[in-house]
Scaffold this motif. Sequence first.
Motif, PDB file in Angstrom:
ATOM      1  N   THR A 490       0.685  -1.359  -0.163  1.00 28.05           N
ATOM      2  CA  THR A 490       0.093  -0.060   0.034  1.00 28.05           C
ATOM      3  C   THR A 490       0.700   1.400  -0.078  1.00 28.05           C
ATOM      4  O   THR A 490       0.620   2.308  -0.713  1.00 28.05           O
ATOM      5  CB  THR A 490      -0.944   0.009   1.460  1.00 28.05           C
ATOM      6  N   GLU A 492       4.011   1.668  -0.934  1.00 29.77           N
ATOM      7  CA  GLU A 492       4.449   1.913  -2.241  1.00 29.77           C
ATOM      8  C   GLU A 492       3.893   2.351  -3.393  1.00 29.77           C
ATOM      9  O   GLU A 492       4.095   3.373  -4.124  1.00 29.77           O
ATOM     10  CB  GLU A 492       5.476   0.887  -2.755  1.00 29.77           C
ATOM     11  N   GLY A 493       2.605   1.904  -3.387  1.00 25.26           N
ATOM     12  CA  GLY A 493       1.526   2.365  -4.372  1.00 25.26           C
ATOM     13  C   GLY A 493       1.360   3.801  -4.140  1.00 25.26           C
ATOM     14  O   GLY A 493       1.298   4.741  -5.174  1.00 25.26           O
ATOM     15  N   ALA A 496       4.512   6.075  -4.696  1.00 20.90           N
ATOM     16  CA  ALA A 496       4.794   6.221  -6.218  1.00 20.90           C
ATOM     17  C   ALA A 496       4.000   6.973  -6.891  1.00 20.90           C
ATOM     18  O   ALA A 496       4.231   7.929  -7.783  1.00 20.90           O
ATOM     19  CB  ALA A 496       4.670   4.815  -6.808  1.00 20.90           C
ATOM     20  N   LEU A 497       2.601   6.991  -6.489  1.00 21.95           N
ATOM     21  CA  LEU A 497       1.775   7.717  -6.987  1.00 21.95           C
ATOM     22  C   LEU A 497       1.894   9.267  -6.776  1.00 21.95           C
ATOM     23  O   LEU A 497       1.884  10.097  -7.707  1.00 21.95           O
ATOM     24  CB  LEU A 497       0.339   7.404  -6.791  1.00 21.95           C
ATOM     25  N   GLN A 851       1.302  -4.523  -8.851  1.00 20.21           N
ATOM     26  CA  GLN A 851       1.724  -3.126  -8.224  1.00 20.21           C
ATOM     27  C   GLN A 851       1.603  -2.006  -9.754  1.00 20.21           C
ATOM     28  O   GLN A 851       1.161  -1.162  -9.449  1.00 20.21           O
ATOM     29  CB  GLN A 851       3.008  -2.937  -7.446  1.00 20.21           C
ATOM     30  N   LEU A 852       2.431  -2.436 -10.490  1.00 20.34           N
ATOM     31  CA  LEU A 852       2.517  -1.548 -11.524  1.00 20.34           C
ATOM     32  C   LEU A 852       1.041  -1.464 -11.984  1.00 20.34           C
ATOM     33  O   LEU A 852       0.634  -0.246 -12.660  1.00 20.34           O
ATOM     34  CB  LEU A 852       3.257  -2.081 -12.973  1.00 20.34           C
ATOM     35  N   CYS A 854      -1.698  -1.837 -10.590  1.00 17.04           N
ATOM     36  CA  CYS A 854      -2.585  -0.788  -9.524  1.00 17.04           C
ATOM     37  C   CYS A 854      -2.323   0.717  -9.743  1.00 17.04           C
ATOM     38  O   CYS A 854      -3.011   1.544  -9.629  1.00 17.04           O
ATOM     39  CB  CYS A 854      -2.339  -1.255  -8.104  1.00 17.04           C
ATOM     40  N   LEU A 855      -0.884   0.750  -9.861  1.00 17.16           N
ATOM     41  CA  LEU A 855      -0.693   2.258 -10.132  1.00 17.16           C
ATOM     42  C   LEU A 855      -1.148   2.958 -11.275  1.00 17.16           C
ATOM     43  O   LEU A 855      -1.540   3.966 -11.210  1.00 17.16           O
ATOM     44  CB  LEU A 855       0.971   2.145 -10.232  1.00 17.16           C
ATOM     45  N   LEU A 858      -4.852   3.766 -10.602  1.00 17.81           N
ATOM     46  CA  LEU A 858      -4.759   4.897  -9.795  1.00 17.81           C
ATOM     47  C   LEU A 858      -4.527   6.083 -10.658  1.00 17.81           C
ATOM     48  O   LEU A 858      -5.440   7.431 -10.398  1.00 17.81           O
ATOM     49  CB  LEU A 858      -3.857   4.778  -8.552  1.00 17.81           C
ATOM     50  N   TRP A 859      -3.529   6.130 -11.398  1.00 22.95           N
ATOM     51  CA  TRP A 859      -3.315   7.272 -12.363  1.00 22.95           C
ATOM     52  C   TRP A 859      -4.454   7.749 -13.376  1.00 22.95           C
ATOM     53  O   TRP A 859      -4.876   8.871 -13.367  1.00 22.95           O
ATOM     54  CB  TRP A 859      -1.810   6.838 -12.928  1.00 22.95           C
ATOM     55  N   LEU A 877      -6.762  -0.538  -2.673  1.00 30.71           N
ATOM     56  CA  LEU A 877      -5.282  -1.017  -2.279  1.00 30.71           C
ATOM     57  C   LEU A 877      -5.008  -1.921  -1.412  1.00 30.71           C
ATOM     58  O   LEU A 877      -4.572  -3.229  -1.383  1.00 30.71           O
ATOM     59  CB  LEU A 877      -4.124   0.120  -2.295  1.00 30.71           C
TER      60      LEU A 877
END
Lengths: 942, 942
Positions: A490, A492-493, A496-497, A851-852, A854-855, A858-859, A877
């Motif tokens: 969570t 990291e997601g 990173a966002l 993870q990518l 999910c990211l 989100l974006w 997440l």
Amino acid sequence: MKLPGPEEFEASTAHENVPPAELHSGFGPNASPDGPSDIDSRELVISEDPLLFIQLNELLGWPQALEWRETGRWVLFEEKLEVGAGRWSVPHVPTLTLPSLQNLRSLLAEGLVLLDCPAQSLLELVEQVIRVEVLSPEVRGQLQALLLQRPQHHIQPSATRPCWGSTHLQNTSHDEDVPLKGQNPLKQRLPPGAEAAAVLAGQLGFLAQPLGAFVRLQNPVVLGPLTEVALPSRFFCLLLGPPTTGRCSYHEMGRAAAVLLSDPQFQGSVRRASDLQDFLAALDAFLEEMTVLPPGRWDPTVRIPPPKCPPFQHKRYLELPSHPREVKGRAGRRHPRGPPELQRSGRLFGGLVQDVHRKAPWYLSDFLDALHPQCFSAVLYIYLATVTNAITFGGLLGDATEGAQGVLESFLGTAVAGAAFCLMAGQPLTILSSTGPVLVFERLLFSFSRDYSLDYLPFRLWVGIWVATFCLVLVATEASLLVRYFTRFTEEGFCALISLIFIYDALGKMLTLARAYPIQRPGSPAYGCFCQYPSPRAYSAIHIPMPGSLSIQNLGLVNVSLLPLPECVQQGGHPRGPGCHTIPDVALFSFLLFLSSFLSAMALKRVKSSHLFPSMVRKVFSDFSSVLAILLGCGLDAYLGLATPKLLVPKEFKPTLPGRGWLVSPFGTNPWWLSVAAALPALLLSILVFMDQQITAVILNREEYRLRKGAGFHLDLFCVAMLMLLTSALGLPWYVSATVISLAHMDSLRRESRACVPGEAPHFLGIREQRLTGLAVFTLTGVSVFLAPVLKFIPMPVLYGIFLYMGVAALNSIQFMKRVQLMLMPAKHQPDLLLLRHVPLGRVHLFTAIQLACLGLLWIIKSTPAAIIFPLMLLGLVGVRKALEWVFSPQELLWLDELIPEEEGSTPEKELEPEHLFSGSDSEDSELKYQPKTPEINISVN
Amino acid sequence: MKLPGPEEFEASTAHENVPPAELHSGFGPNASPDGPSDIDSRELVISEDPLLFIQLNELLGWPQALEWRETGRWVLFEEKLEVGAGRWSVPHVPTLTLPSLQNLRSLLAEGLVLLDCPAQSLLELVEQVIRVEVLSPEVRGQLQALLLQRPQHHIQPSATRPCWGSTHLQNTSHDEDVPLKGQNPLKQRLPPGAEAAAVLAGQLGFLAQPLGAFVRLQNPVVLGPLTEVALPSRFFCLLLGPPTTGRCSYHEMGRAAAVLLSDPQFQGSVRRASDLQDFLAALDAFLEEMTVLPPGRWDPTVRIPPPKCPPFQHKRYLELPSHPREVKGRAGRRHPRGPPELQRSGRLFGGLVQDVHRKAPWYLSDFLDALHPQCFSAVLYIYLATVTNAITFGGLLGDATEGAQGVLESFLGTAVAGAAFCLMAGQPLTILSSTGPVLVFERLLFSFSRDYSLDYLPFRLWVGIWVATFCLVLVATEASLLVRYFTRFTEEGFCALISLIFIYDALGKMLTLARAYPIQRPGSPAYGCFCQYPSPRAYSAIHIPMPGSLSIQNLGLVNVSLLPLPECVQQGGHPRGPGCHTIPDVALFSFLLFLSSFLSAMALKRVKSSHLFPSMVRKVFSDFSSVLAILLGCGLDAYLGLATPKLLVPKEFKPTLPGRGWLVSPFGTNPWWLSVAAALPALLLSILVFMDQQITAVILNREEYRLRKGAGFHLDLFCVAMLMLLTSALGLPWYVSATVISLAHMDSLRRESRACVPGEAPHFLGIREQRLTGLAVFTLTGVSVFLAPVLKFIPMPVLYGIFLYMGVAALNSIQFMKRVQLMLMPAKHQPDLLLLRHVPLGRVHLFTAIQLACLGLLWIIKSTPAAIIFPLMLLGLVGVRKALEWVFSPQELLWLDELIPEEEGSTPEKELEPEHLFSGSDSEDSELKYQPKTPEINISVN
């Protein structure tokens, strides 16, 4: 919740040499709530022995001119005298040959081992040592004279600051702390209480047979000029014999004796040995535990640099009979039920009360601990970042709310909310700021209220009141304990966002700038300047605000090259077109400034790990990297004198929206029921605030940052709720913790030990936890209105460059990025990560790919109208992470992420058993259980 | 003249695993004049043994489900099976524990050691092994069934290109060379003739006592599925026993056995052992020579990466009784009297004849060896550098000689002279070019002839004739042998000077560009555009050629903003001032292009040492770094479409000076005696040409580049002299070898071995020595006149950026720069260079300071009118170096530089005795004598 990281063991072994006074200096109350864990205390038991300085004196010049000469010294690592160069070698891991150790053992087994020798001086010691029956009286006399001869020491002239002086602990100045001229600099780098050991070795023609002696002195005494530092000697070892021709020389045996003594385990055993048997048993234990390198694949003359973190000697220290269950199950976990901050009290507002109780004792130290020059640099750096942030978000907010809020509100709100938070919060290192997610939400809220012709600020006030209420409920019910479910996945997601938003905004701002100051290309239609005559049908065109979007056709334009500008104005026309207003070179120069500030901030940060210049200079460059990069950009800008866009600070103190007072009226023109209906959007916003605030708090309170004063999740949320009420009432922006700036804040407050003993690497000691830097930052932000004359020289592209730097730095700091790089790396080039030793590569890539994805999701959601459900997606997440338990085994998740704690009372230990059946490979087992999780490669040979 | 560099030993040990066919492939005639030296041959004696692949199979699953499983493998280094991750670990230096080796020894000493076992299959072998009296028949049966059980292997699925296939040696296609699908990729990476060894270890409950067996098979046979690669097995080792609880498991003993077998020395001894005593003696020799790491300072679980260059096993191999004198005195020097190129023949033109004889046999291979894609990249890169150089120097020459020579002459001369040199010269890797020193000289010569109203080109023709004559004398007298006095001191001084000229010129060109396209600042006097009316007193002002140097006062100027341009022209005026002609943004964009091409060339070059992407991709990026950087710059330039200055290629084929033919008349308007007087400047120029040419030649022919086809100092000078005659007669510029471009040429032709055996690092194998790349470069230069439509898209700033890159790369490649950095480095951060172990730091700094002073002096002389004596100063460098013998001891000079050879016949050995008296420290002695001197790198490795 996770295996102990490498830093923790570093810390515990780092304590080894720290005097007790130093251990708790600067941490306020000594009784830390989570004091040393049992592993710490076990290490400390072993490290009770004083540090030992060992010197090897060799007898040279046989037969003509016998002299003793220091040729090596040891504290933690070996330093060899480079005879040709007249300097000490770099400290290195000593390597020995097996015969030298074996010969040493047999020589001492047949020789003299004196434990608890009562000698009070070198003379007495020598007399005791040479009282061996094998020596004739004549030889004894010669030997005594030789042993009392003054040895030649190599003392390096450079002056060093004392590492262990007490001046910086108490401000009383002791004369003995001032480094004396000509004194050995090494002495000042050894901790008080250190002892010495002297090893004397060499070949001596008049001896008929080898003479070996090992002495432990009952009370350590300074043995005259025997050692280069005048420390009391505890051990004395003599290895002399007739000239040999074999490969195992007395030089090598002397080295072997010194290396033995430098081993903490051997040293401890010999300190406690009561007879020769104990002594030999200690030596055999050493032999048993040696690491052996085969001759064919390793050049024995290579000097192995000291490992960055000291070896974790699990086999030697942790195989004690105590705590067998814990060692087997979840080795070294500090908090079997999570940190004390996350213990459920079970009472209403119980967590809040606990937080206050926990933080109150540190309150005074929160101000005293800030008295360090490093804090000055941190304030400058974070102030500039905060101001830039305030301007950026102020501009965006003004845009999103059509002036209901603006840059002035942004400045004022940041200053008030930030300072209040720093004074009251549980984690004062947090920097409050407008954040991307909240901004997106506010934009949506404004569109909604504009579409339905609502009075925005009163509506917003009610949303704020509801959010504060919901947050209070969350505080009362100790909902912050849910952060235990925020695993690294969570964090990291989210991180990173946020980092990507920083990078995206910095680049986007630069592109906006390039549009505002277009580059003129030959033949482009916008080239040149036109004169526009007033005419009825061109009337509307006059209102086109942006020169970039100007359409040229049918507007009654005349090229200025045909009609000069003054004439045009004289005839009642208006100059139109970028050619009239454009300032050439600005766009490209802005890019140059942007790139140069970004690159120089990156480069300056790395100066620390360079080898040029003294470490003090490098530290200054590294600590002030952002400030220096900004100054460099300003200098470049001032030198060329181009009209680049500069930082604009509001000068007048009044709300941006004309005609409103500071206090927002509770209803305005809105119907009464809207105050109730506001609860609905407030629910979504509450989730967002909770997630945004608490994920940042979890990241900041990670164990690897070694915060000593504890967290305050409930208190932080309470403060945010109260500030939300205040800012809503004043019509100021809403604030929650900002991940990137807070991380930058902590990073600029890192404490590192100075490397004192040769070969020791500096350790990360923790963060300067205090409230003053944050307070100063926000006070400065508040008075920035009056700093306009100075700040107006800072070009915006430079600040965007720093923004980019912060985003890139934050993105690079998460393990996720390392795993993304792994995806691009051929298997044989991949680093030897423990993670990769235990999880199949495909599984690692799958986890990273999820993870990518999910990211990416989100974006996308953040960028579309569906952004209103963004808060729920953040919660999602956590759900995705929970669902991953169906895809990955607990072992894999333990390595890739961390385990989500089970309900209290259940026993998750059984899942942590090693996944394979190798009965014989104990090293394999211990690796899995005890080794720090990600110790990237430690030595770089050559 | 110097100790052998690290690469040499690398090379010799690299041969170890190369099949004889590979060793001489691609090198033309096999009988290399300087064939393998005695050290090489000694190494090869030891490496006669086939390479051994060793596999450890462990018995797991006791007592329920017994199975054999491969858990480790060795070729040069250890690879461990990561059970959790299901992959092989990175290859690493194996580490053992002492007890495992000791237990292995005792187990085998009491167990079964069968040497020359005649078994032909696994069954026969197993029958032989279990025929031990201690086993009951029942146990024997169980054991036999167990040993014949098929083991589980871990075979990596990835497909690899075969490393040792013969397809690229002979072009006949064998079916067996095509990698079969599903075949073990490791097999293709092992050389033909490799053998296998299987170690089987584990605990077995039904055994009453341990069972150890070691078998050497008389004839290696494939033992069924015992090893993962189906190689014939030579050795077989079985270590089984009842379950133990101690720390020394059968797993560790099995590893110890495998590591023993992977040691070349032990393996060789066991291959030759005739009984158990020999076997145990080999094991004891191994134990004696092990390196031992103390447990307290070294984490035994750390995996040590393979050393970049294999250990130089001087103790093990070089302590042979043969060649004791040579080993003691000047270990491993290949050419006790210098390389064969520098042997005095004593006859007139003897050296030239020798050179021709040496190079002639390679002539055909000089063309065949160029058939490699790498050469294509090299041609592109060097072509662009050469064209840029031709344009730059052409422009400078045209400036210096007022048009007597120009860009067209520069192109033509470069093409003709370069191509002729590549066809005829002794060292065809050399790139001829106009060089800085010669340009300076020509500028002085032209000023002289202008001052005395001489006809320049005829005068210059006579100078050329004289220079050619002098050079012929130098060739006849074998004067090139003097290059033996050009030590590294001279080379570094010269190379640093040339690199600095490159850097200075690149930056200077950019500043010139910034003046030509000024950045407009608000308020600067040059802002705007004026209209100048013709008036009598402004007449002279019209001739002012450069807009940058325009004075505005008193010239009858009217601002164009008051009088538009067309009107100005209409009224007979001239637009004047930078505002009329300036193209905005060009200067800054040029800087952006300059920086981006420089930085991207640097970054792309480093891609090779990154770990991302497969190595093929990285190699392409690295090899084509300059070309890609140029393309990137062109793309950026084309995207923005600004009018940046572009590469201009002459279109018409006629001399730049109007009215002259191609042949220069011998006298022109000059008096006859001038042809004699021209001998005086020709003398100076001859020295310059000799120094410039030969220093470059010495640098290019350095031993570390491993050129196999020999040098041709005399032949090269002869070619330069002949070309000087030709170019003088045609009025073209003069050419000598250009250091920087030639080094770049060699760098782009580096050959490296592919890493085949796991853990082996790629070795530098040498340079693709051939004549075709140079020929192609100069042919392309010649036809560039017709390539103008393509080349005109290349912006000049991009080429200047590449220039800067070449200068910086050349400067960074010399050891001198490393020593300059040492001056800025605190002692404790300095790298562990051997140099610093043997020479006091102050002396190192003194040497560097003297070099810096010489460099400064050269630079000053080059920039002042005294530049005419510049050639003499270059000679002076050699004198300074000679004088340094009074300041530094021979030992110091040996480490800092190299020794100037004494007169032939004298014995310099006595000066090379170790400088200290340590009798016992044999490692110290051997370090000084045998270790590679300066593991620095000359052309940018990595």
